[in-house]
Design a protein around this motif. Structure first.
Motif, PDB file in Angstrom:
ATOM      1  N   PRO A  86      51.331  21.035  91.348  1.00  0.00           N
ATOM      2  CA  PRO A  86      52.147  19.855  91.549  1.00  0.00           C
ATOM      3  C   PRO A  86      51.887  19.038  92.614  1.00  0.00           C
ATOM      4  N   ASN A  87      51.247  19.165  93.745  1.00  0.00           N
ATOM      5  CA  ASN A  87      50.675  18.283  94.577  1.00  0.00           C
ATOM      6  C   ASN A  87      49.410  17.846  94.299  1.00  0.00           C
ATOM      7  N   ARG A  88      48.996  16.610  94.919  1.00  0.00           N
ATOM      8  CA  ARG A  88      47.574  15.761  94.754  1.00  0.00           C
ATOM      9  C   ARG A  88      47.601  15.200  96.112  1.00  0.00           C
ATOM     10  N   VAL A  89      46.512  15.044  96.681  1.00  0.00           N
ATOM     11  CA  VAL A  89      46.058  14.785  97.891  1.00  0.00           C
ATOM     12  C   VAL A  89      44.952  13.371  97.795  1.00  0.00           C
ATOM     13  N   PHE A  90      45.726  12.355  98.409  1.00  0.00           N
ATOM     14  CA  PHE A  90      45.012  11.055  98.406  1.00  0.00           C
ATOM     15  C   PHE A  90      44.452  10.634  99.873  1.00  0.00           C
ATOM     16  N   ARG A  91      43.331   9.872  99.717  1.00  0.00           N
ATOM     17  CA  ARG A  91      43.344   9.094 101.206  1.00  0.00           C
ATOM     18  C   ARG A  91      43.336   7.667 100.795  1.00  0.00           C
ATOM     19  N   ARG A  92      44.388   6.975 101.570  1.00  0.00           N
ATOM     20  CA  ARG A  92      44.755   5.677 101.419  1.00  0.00           C
ATOM     21  C   ARG A  92      44.898   5.074 102.681  1.00  0.00           C
ATOM     22  N   ASN A  93      43.850   3.958 102.693  1.00  0.00           N
ATOM     23  CA  ASN A  93      43.802   3.338 103.901  1.00  0.00           C
ATOM     24  C   ASN A  93      43.595   3.896 105.155  1.00  0.00           C
ATOM     25  N   GLY A  94      42.888   5.030 105.020  1.00  0.00           N
ATOM     26  CA  GLY A  94      42.393   6.152 106.229  1.00  0.00           C
ATOM     27  C   GLY A  94      43.418   7.161 106.354  1.00  0.00           C
ATOM     28  N   LEU A  95      44.599   6.970 105.518  1.00  0.00           N
ATOM     29  CA  LEU A  95      45.588   8.073 105.961  1.00  0.00           C
ATOM     30  C   LEU A  95      45.441   9.145 104.641  1.00  0.00           C
ATOM     31  N   ILE A  96      45.993  10.371 104.966  1.00  0.00           N
ATOM     32  CA  ILE A  96      45.665  11.475 103.866  1.00  0.00           C
ATOM     33  C   ILE A  96      47.278  11.490 103.998  1.00  0.00           C
TER      34      ILE A  96
END
Ligand code: ZN
Length: 197
Positions: free
Chosen positions: A176-186
């Protein structure tokens, strides 16, 4: 003696904890980016990674020379490389245990990561990996490692010898969860909801 459990000789073996290597493993599995088709949200980004970076190694596991039997204690080293597919952090395939009522210990040795966990009814959570932190995976919980840092995420896994692995459900249903790195934030996303760490 129980016929399900072999009598074997005691042994010791050497790890290189800095490099995340188990010397003389019984098995060394290398998963490349092309082995991860179907797991990431952005399939085009994965194909781009495979073609532009010559199908890089995604993660490696070093398996213990212990029989997969009731009563034995298996252990492995998992080494997950850093990176993103599109914006999604590199992760392992993840699995349930074939024998569902078996747990597992993960001791993080190096790197920064998350262990995503889920139950078959859709309940989900995650635990943080930092060096020296142990995560207990109780029976019934599927688990997947995610590297949110800039160096390899290395962990020592310890689990019952007869636990086995079941990848089929994860391949079809994912987590259910996905982990992204966006603009240096997790960022962890669950069904459209977003939580910045
Ligand atoms: Zn496991």
């Amino acid at each position: 003696m129980n016929p399900k459990t072999s009598l074997i000789r005691p042994f010791g073996l050497q790890f290189d904890l800095a490099e995340g290597v188990m010397h003389d493993p019984a098995d060394h599995v290398v998963r490349k980016a092309s082995d991860m088709r179907g797991y990431y949200a952005d399939e085009a980004a994965l194909e781009q990674l495979i073609s532009s970076a010559n199908d890089p190694v995604h993660y490696e596991t070093f398996d213990s020379p212990v029989p997969e039997e009731y009563g034995q204690v298996k252990f492995c080293i998992s080494k997950l490389y850093p990176g993103v597919v599109g914006e999604e952090c590199f992760m392992t395939k993840g699995h349930y245990h074939a024998v569902l009522e078996t747990g597992e210990l993960y001791l993080c040795l190096k790197g920064q990561g998350l262990l995503l966990l889920k139950l078959s009814d859709g309940t989900s959570t995650w635990e943080q990996f930092v060096p020296g932190r142990m995560v207990y995976v109780p029976p019934y919980w599927a688990h997947r490692s995610v590297n949110v840092g800039d160096e390899p995420l290395i962990s020592l896994c310890i689990y019952p010898g007869d636990a086995g692995h079941n990848y089929r459900d994860i391949k079809s249903n994912g987590f259910p969860n996905r982990v992204f790195r966006r603009n240096g934030l997790i960022v962890v996303e669950k069904s459209g909801k977003r939580n910045a760490l």
